[in-house]
Design an enzyme around this catalytic site. Sequence first.
Site, short mmCIF file in Angstrom:
data_model
loop_
_atom_site.label_atom_id
_atom_site.label_comp_id
_atom_site.label_asym_id
_atom_site.label_seq_id
_atom_site.Cartn_x
_atom_site.Cartn_y
_atom_site.Cartn_z
N GLU A 149 -5.55 -2.77 12.77
CA GLU A 149 -5.27 -3.61 11.60
C GLU A 149 -6.23 -4.79 11.53
O GLU A 149 -6.66 -5.20 10.44
CB GLU A 149 -3.82 -4.09 11.63
CG GLU A 149 -2.79 -2.98 11.74
CD GLU A 149 -2.94 -1.88 10.70
OE1 GLU A 149 -3.44 -2.15 9.59
OE2 GLU A 149 -2.55 -0.73 10.99
N GLY A 167 3.15 2.23 10.51
CA GLY A 167 2.97 1.56 11.78
C GLY A 167 2.69 0.08 11.60
O GLY A 167 3.27 -0.77 12.27
N GLU A 218 0.85 -1.19 0.00
CA GLU A 218 0.00 0.00 0.00
C GLU A 218 0.89 1.24 0.00
O GLU A 218 1.83 1.32 0.80
CB GLU A 218 -0.90 0.03 1.24
CG GLU A 218 -1.93 1.13 1.18
CD GLU A 218 -2.89 1.14 2.37
OE1 GLU A 218 -3.73 2.05 2.43
OE2 GLU A 218 -2.79 0.26 3.22
N GLU A 246 -9.67 4.18 6.31
CA GLU A 246 -8.82 4.60 7.42
C GLU A 246 -9.59 5.41 8.47
O GLU A 246 -9.45 5.17 9.67
CB GLU A 246 -7.62 5.39 6.90
CG GLU A 246 -6.67 4.56 6.04
CD GLU A 246 -6.07 3.36 6.75
OE1 GLU A 246 -6.22 3.23 7.99
OE2 GLU A 246 -5.45 2.53 6.06
N MET A 271 0.39 -2.85 8.59
CA MET A 271 -0.34 -3.01 7.34
C MET A 271 -1.29 -4.19 7.44
O MET A 271 -0.90 -5.27 7.87
CB MET A 271 0.65 -3.20 6.18
CG MET A 271 0.00 -3.38 4.83
SD MET A 271 -1.00 -1.92 4.40
CE MET A 271 -2.24 -2.69 3.36
#
Length: 884
Positions: free
Chosen positions: A304, A267, A127, A326, A269
């Site tokens: 996540e 941070g 990403e 997000e 994924m």
Amino acid sequence: MRTEQPKMIYLKDYQAPEYLIDETHLTFELFEDHSLVHAQLVMRRNPERGPGLPPLVLDGQQLELLSVTLADRELGIADYQLTENHLTLQPTSTTFTVDTSVRIHPETNTALEGLYKSGTMFCTQCEAEGFRKITYYLDRPDVMSTFTTTVVAEQHSYPVLLSNGNPIASGPGEDGRHWATWEDPFKKPAYLFALVAGDLWCVEDSFTTMTERNVALRIYVEPENIDKCQHAMNSLKKSMRWDEEVYGREYDLDIFMIVAVNDFNMGAMENKGLNIFNSSAVLAKAETATDAAHQRVEAIVAHEYFHNWSGNRVTCRDWFQLSLKEGFTVFRDSGFSADMNSATVKRIQDVAYLRTHQFAEDAGPMAHAVRPDSFIEISNFYTLTVYEKGSEVVGMIHTLLGAEGFRKGSDLYFERHDGQAVTCDDFIKAMEDANGVDLTQFKRWYSQAGTPRLAVSESYDAAKTYSLTFRQSCPPTPDKVEKLPFVIPVELGLLDNQGGELALRLAGEASAQGTSRVISVTEAEQTFTFVDIAEQPLPSLLRGFSAPVKLSFPYNRDQLMFLMQHDSDGFNRWDAGQQLSVQVLQELIAQQQKGEALVLDQRLVSALRTVLSDETLDQAMVAEMLSLPSEAYLTEISEVADVEAIHIAREFARKQLADALFEGLWLRYQANRDLSKQTPYVAEAEHFARRALQNIALSYLMLSGKPEVLAATLEQFDACDNMTERLTALAVLVNSPFEQQKAKALASFAEHFKDNPLVMDQWFSVQAGSVLPGGLDRVKALMQHPAFNIKNPNKVRALIGAFAGQNLINFHAADGSGYRFLADLVIELNGFNPQIASRQLAPLTRWRKYDDARQALMKGELERIRGSGQLSSDVFEVVSKSLA
């Protein structure tokens, strides 16, 4: 690196893909000096695009093409077009397969995008557009495919071979190699692809879902970190249960895996079934991770995991819709963290961060809407606006619809769009359809940039009516000058002169609707009149920070003290204290600027003494209320930030408070430190709260310079059993005048933790953040330390980011040395990791906030970066927008 002027990409130009990929079959052959990737794509013409067979344009960067086959026919060089970024083929039928083989070099991939090596481990980060650095593909989120992946590597060095989905086969190969095949039955875009190969150890557990399915849980780490995984595993299981109970979302694969990676730009994924984490976001135990780190791990693991539905099963149509996944998922993880800890303190922390950092982003050259209209480099839009403000926008929908209505909307959204790539409009439509409401005007939050301002005035008359008039506006931003009115939900209450809550009945209503309620401000100017109000009330406005706006109401200091004592809304009690502190600090700043003697308003001392002595309050709440607004926040709310005056005024206030409140602070500190000695470390909210108050008390007490405080600090540093207390004691020493003790503590800490990279990051940050003179020289010296590595993003953030972003008095040195230093670093980083380079630029982009001399110096460094040579699109976009 760019070789031509980067092009702007616009939302209005979106078109559905010409072709779709139904199946993706990948084979990776991993070697030390290169890797081979063989891809078979089962494709078809997209029926939405109509008849005809236009050229097939596949994305690809930094790939060495070895062979390409179309519909079982190997193509010669004359049969395709190959450029720096694309492979173009001409299909001859509506369904066909494309086979390619490419050579790539993960071992030299310093940008940490695509397939790269972190230490001895192969891993991926795809990403937003990293998959095109792995193989030729339609690398866009609205192309969703099932994936089958085979990984082949040398068995001794890479005994663990992982990819998305469920393992279906494995076995030995030739020459000491072995292989494993993974199948993901759920369609996903390429950005969710993941691969890991390495010598990893594993912590295993299991989770039984609400339909009695057993899911294997595994956290993979390098062997030396195997003892730091249990907190993350516990957090994962809590997350899975919470998502079932609150959102009705059940996990869908047979296995869920997390891998900790040391070199990572982000941070973590959310790759389907195989989450890859920055090691700082997964490794935690008492001796090496602070309470804040434990809470961060819990929140990121949850974030996540929650993406499995809000991002994976339902994903984004295009990158302009990034907040669809997000912002929504940050809202979900904030709700989880609030339930696991103190909901009020969580809200305070979220809002303090938003006001300080996202509001500054809204006021700067990179300001953009939650759903931006355009971008040059999508990596630059993983911003606080997309994440934090996006979460606030979802939170306002929750406020307007209520918990039950929001759940109905989210259920419909997941059911309606499972397996699809959709838009923010689709999310809003589900909320509307599930609740029978019209959110058309509300959608302006997605399309208009900037932080709205809400000015409130009051009137009261003898007829027992009380009116509040709201005037909303939004400053110009780079994309738009004129803004239409937003829908602003304002939760409020009215207090009588004893602090009691009044019943709220609006004119025209038959009866009162409770003592706290939500009103919607939808016009540029709007008045709400409450009846049967027997006395002049004091309003408690924007309870729980019900909208991300800048609220102004003419509270005097006595009224703010009253709200601190009596407001039933915990957030507003804290916020009243912050407003009081801001008024007092701004008075001190003005005194400093005029050359007058500084005099602290004793009402602030009195208010904080009351808070400190109230043992009925949550200790975490007391700690938050004792925390003065930061220099960064005082800068954000200044028209022109006077760096020196802000620093001097705030430090003066801290010293005055420390002296005036010494006895109460010392009693609180000793009581909590005694409990810490008697109680083994526990990563739970009550213990977090106790240590939070203990440590903020110590930070104040050291300002007294008293020998008993120094002795207590050294005792805490030497004798504690956890990083929270040890790191606070170190930070207090580092910012103190006790040079001998400081040097000894720093050396002792570094010697003890020299083999733990994450702890050494904290050692760097404590020194980078020291406000004592000589900050830049300390940072430059630390860059020569063996534990520092400029190619590791965590190190850059820990040392450079902490200095430029938090140590304002030293970074903004009047001679511009801090600016030159940061510009030099960005130019260097641009050469090997453009994402990290562009993210370090933020402090320079806000040059308009400062005095003329500093503006000229900061602008000059931005111009030097722009003229430094071949810039990545990441850095080019930030610099060019900052100078526009």
